[in-house]
Structure formats: C-alpha cells, structure tokens
Design an enzyme around this catalytic site. Structure first.
Site, PDB file in Angstrom:
ATOM      1  N   HIS A 120       2.896  13.788 -11.484  1.00 29.41           N
ATOM      2  CA  HIS A 120       3.524  13.882 -10.581  1.00 29.41           C
ATOM      3  C   HIS A 120       5.334  12.837 -10.847  1.00 29.41           C
ATOM      4  O   HIS A 120       5.059  11.580 -10.552  1.00 29.41           O
ATOM      5  CB  HIS A 120       2.874  13.504  -9.081  1.00 29.41           C
ATOM      6  CG  HIS A 120       3.872  13.926  -7.791  1.00 29.41           C
ATOM      7  ND1 HIS A 120       4.001  15.846  -7.796  1.00 29.41           N
ATOM      8  CD2 HIS A 120       4.210  13.363  -7.427  1.00 29.41           C
ATOM      9  CE1 HIS A 120       4.640  15.463  -6.614  1.00 29.41           C
ATOM     10  NE2 HIS A 120       5.044  14.460  -6.384  1.00 29.41           N
ATOM     11  N   MET A 167      14.073  11.470  -6.149  1.00 34.09           N
ATOM     12  CA  MET A 167      14.723  11.249  -4.462  1.00 34.09           C
ATOM     13  C   MET A 167      16.596  10.946  -4.741  1.00 34.09           C
ATOM     14  O   MET A 167      16.748  10.740  -5.801  1.00 34.09           O
ATOM     15  CB  MET A 167      13.856   9.993  -3.743  1.00 34.09           C
ATOM     16  CG  MET A 167      12.660  10.559  -3.836  1.00 34.09           C
ATOM     17  SD  MET A 167      12.072   8.932  -2.839  1.00 34.09           S
ATOM     18  CE  MET A 167       9.985   9.275  -3.052  1.00 34.09           C
ATOM     19  N   ASP A 183      -0.097  15.456  -1.003  1.00 32.82           N
ATOM     20  CA  ASP A 183       0.723  14.464  -1.486  1.00 32.82           C
ATOM     21  C   ASP A 183       0.714  13.325  -0.036  1.00 32.82           C
ATOM     22  O   ASP A 183       1.574  13.851   0.855  1.00 32.82           O
ATOM     23  CB  ASP A 183       2.351  14.582  -2.505  1.00 32.82           C
ATOM     24  CG  ASP A 183       3.322  14.144  -2.893  1.00 32.82           C
ATOM     25  OD1 ASP A 183       2.412  13.186  -2.846  1.00 32.82           O
ATOM     26  OD2 ASP A 183       4.244  13.802  -3.414  1.00 32.82           O
TER      27      ASP A 183
HETATM   28  C1  DX5 Z   1       6.129  10.350  -1.326  1.00 35.41           C
HETATM   29  C2  DX5 Z   1       5.928  10.906  -3.070  1.00 35.41           C
HETATM   30  C3  DX5 Z   1       4.318  10.587  -3.127  1.00 35.41           C
HETATM   31  C4  DX5 Z   1       4.350   9.313  -3.701  1.00 35.41           C
HETATM   32  C5  DX5 Z   1       2.556   8.953  -2.801  1.00 35.41           C
HETATM   33  O1  DX5 Z   1       7.090  10.390  -0.813  1.00 35.41           O
HETATM   34  O2  DX5 Z   1       6.168  12.250  -2.467  1.00 35.41           O
HETATM   35  O3  DX5 Z   1       4.241  11.588  -4.297  1.00 35.41           O
HETATM   36  O4  DX5 Z   1       4.497   8.767  -5.240  1.00 35.41           O
HETATM   37  O5  DX5 Z   1       2.586   8.266  -2.916  1.00 35.41           O
HETATM   38  P1  DX5 Z   1       1.103   7.070  -2.102  1.00 35.41           P
HETATM   39  O6  DX5 Z   1      -0.187   8.232  -2.594  1.00 35.41           O
HETATM   40  O7  DX5 Z   1       1.234   6.189  -2.433  1.00 35.41           O
HETATM   41  O8  DX5 Z   1       0.942   7.954  -0.924  1.00 35.41           O
HETATM   42 ZN    ZN Z   2       5.703  13.475  -4.438  1.00 37.01          ZN
END
Ligand code: DX5
Ligand code: ZN
Length: 222
Positions: free
Chosen positions: A33, A37, A175
C-alpha cells in the site's frame, strides 16, 4: 477468499526503504500500500510517482496506490507509468468520479473508490459496478499511527452485505489503525484486504504481518 494483507510503506524507514519493501514482499505481503498525499486534500506530504517507479523493480508484490489528493484525475498516467497495479481515489476529491474511474481502467489499472470515515456508504453505491475495490478509511486520512475508529465498523458490515446481495465483484479494503487487536474486528465485519502501516513497519515485519493475518483469519472463520 483468503484475507489479504497490504503493508503501508508510509510507516517504513525511508532511509532504507528498498530493504523494507523487499522484506515485506518476502514476508508474504499480498499488496504493497502506497499513500500519496498532496498537502491539500490532507494536511501532509508524502511521495509521488518517482518513488513508486524506483521501488517497482524490488518486488513482484502488486502495488495498491491510495491517492489522497484534490485532483486525482491529473495523476493517473503518471502512476500507471510508474508501475502501480491499482489506483484508489476518494469520492470526496474534486473530480468527476465516474470519469476518473473510467480513466483508471483505460490506463490498464484496477480502479478503487475510497470513503472517509464520515462519508456514508450510499455515496459509493452509484460507482460500485465500475470499481474492483472499495476502501473504507478507519482513520481520517493524513497520517499513520492514528487510533482505529470503531464507528466505521457498521459501514464495513453494510458494504459487505450490499456487495454480497448484489453479487458485485468488489473487494472491501480497510485502512487506518489496523493492528493485531483491530484486525479481527474488521475481518469479522467483512473486510477482504487489511492495510497496516505502523502495525507492520519498520521492525519485525514478518512477525507482525503473520500475527495480523492469523488474527484476521481466525476472526473471519469463512
Ligand atoms: C492514512 C493512510 C494509511 C496509513 C495507515 O492516511 O491512508 O494507509 O499509512 O497507517 P496505520 O496502519 O499506522 O494507521
Ligand atoms: Zn492509505
């Protein structure tokens, strides 16, 4: 179908990202994944197509690229060229959702739609026949390491029930805040793909991935 685990490289150590990607692949990651951003749709900046391209040769694991940007339609070709396999876009972004989904397919990629925690499932319904993934955020997007939002669990159940009832070919992905303790909750609610950043990276990648998968499979019991 077996549960799929998608480690999020946002929680990896960027000073040795290549090794971490390789390790996740060898540990049995089903997808990798990648969180994109733009500092506008979400209050953070992460990575872009150049990074995706640079890690593409390191592993055969399919790339699951999550676009947290205001104008996802502008970046489809760049991520297709960089070698991602699927591309997920937010329903809340500023675009013609249907046109973006079509453009993702036309680029040869698997399209997915993402909903923020506060966005109701109904917003995804008009597009479900055209996507292969429905990604339900269980944190507000922007940062890894946030706490799992349990209020999203009924939406996971709702999506699962609707997709099954309609016989749609859509995988439910979750997620945010997924770790050994929360993986069983989402698996039981009907999630097919579990993204985990800080639950897997940066240390003990193999052990963490294995533990999350085992916890999810046990809870799912199907
Ligand atoms: C958050 C991201 C996630 C993030 C998840 O905005 O979209 O994919 O990397 O990280 P964890 O598992 O630490 O919440
Ligand atoms: Zn994500």
């Amino acid at each position: 179908m077996a549960i799929k685990i998608a480690p999020s490289i946002l929680s990896a150590r960027f000073d040795r990202l290549g090794d971490q990607v390789k390790e996740a692949g060898e540990a049995g990651a089903d997808l990798l994944h990648i969180d994109i951003m733009d500092g506008h749709f979400v209050p953070n900046l992460t990575m872009g197509p150049a990074l995706v391209k640079s890690i593409r040769p390191i592993t055969k694991v399919p790339f699951d690229t999550h676009l947290m940007v205001t104008h996802p339609q502008d970046f489809i070709t760049a991520f297709a060229d960089a070698g991602t396999n699927d591309l997920t876009v937010h329903v809340e972004s500023d675009h013609d959702v249907r046109a973006t989904i079509r453009a993702i397919r036309d680029a040869g990629l698997t399209p997915g739609l993402v909903l923020n925690p506060a966005t109701p499932f109904e917003k995804a319904v008009p597009y479900l026949a055209d996507v292969s993934l429905l990604l339900l955020m269980t944190v507000h997007p922007g940062f890894s390491g946030q706490a799992f939002r349990a209020e999203v669990v009924p939406k996971i159940r709702e999506a699962r029930a609707y997709i099954d009832k309609e016989g749609l070919d859509v995988e439910v992905e979750v997620d945010g805040g997924i770790k050994v303790d929360t993986a069983p909750i989402v698996a039981k609610a009907g999630a097919d793909i579990l993204v985990s950043g800080s639950g897997i990276f940066p240390d003990r990648i193999r052990e963490n991935l294995k533990a999350i998968r085992a916890a999810a499979e046990k809870a799912r019991g199907r």
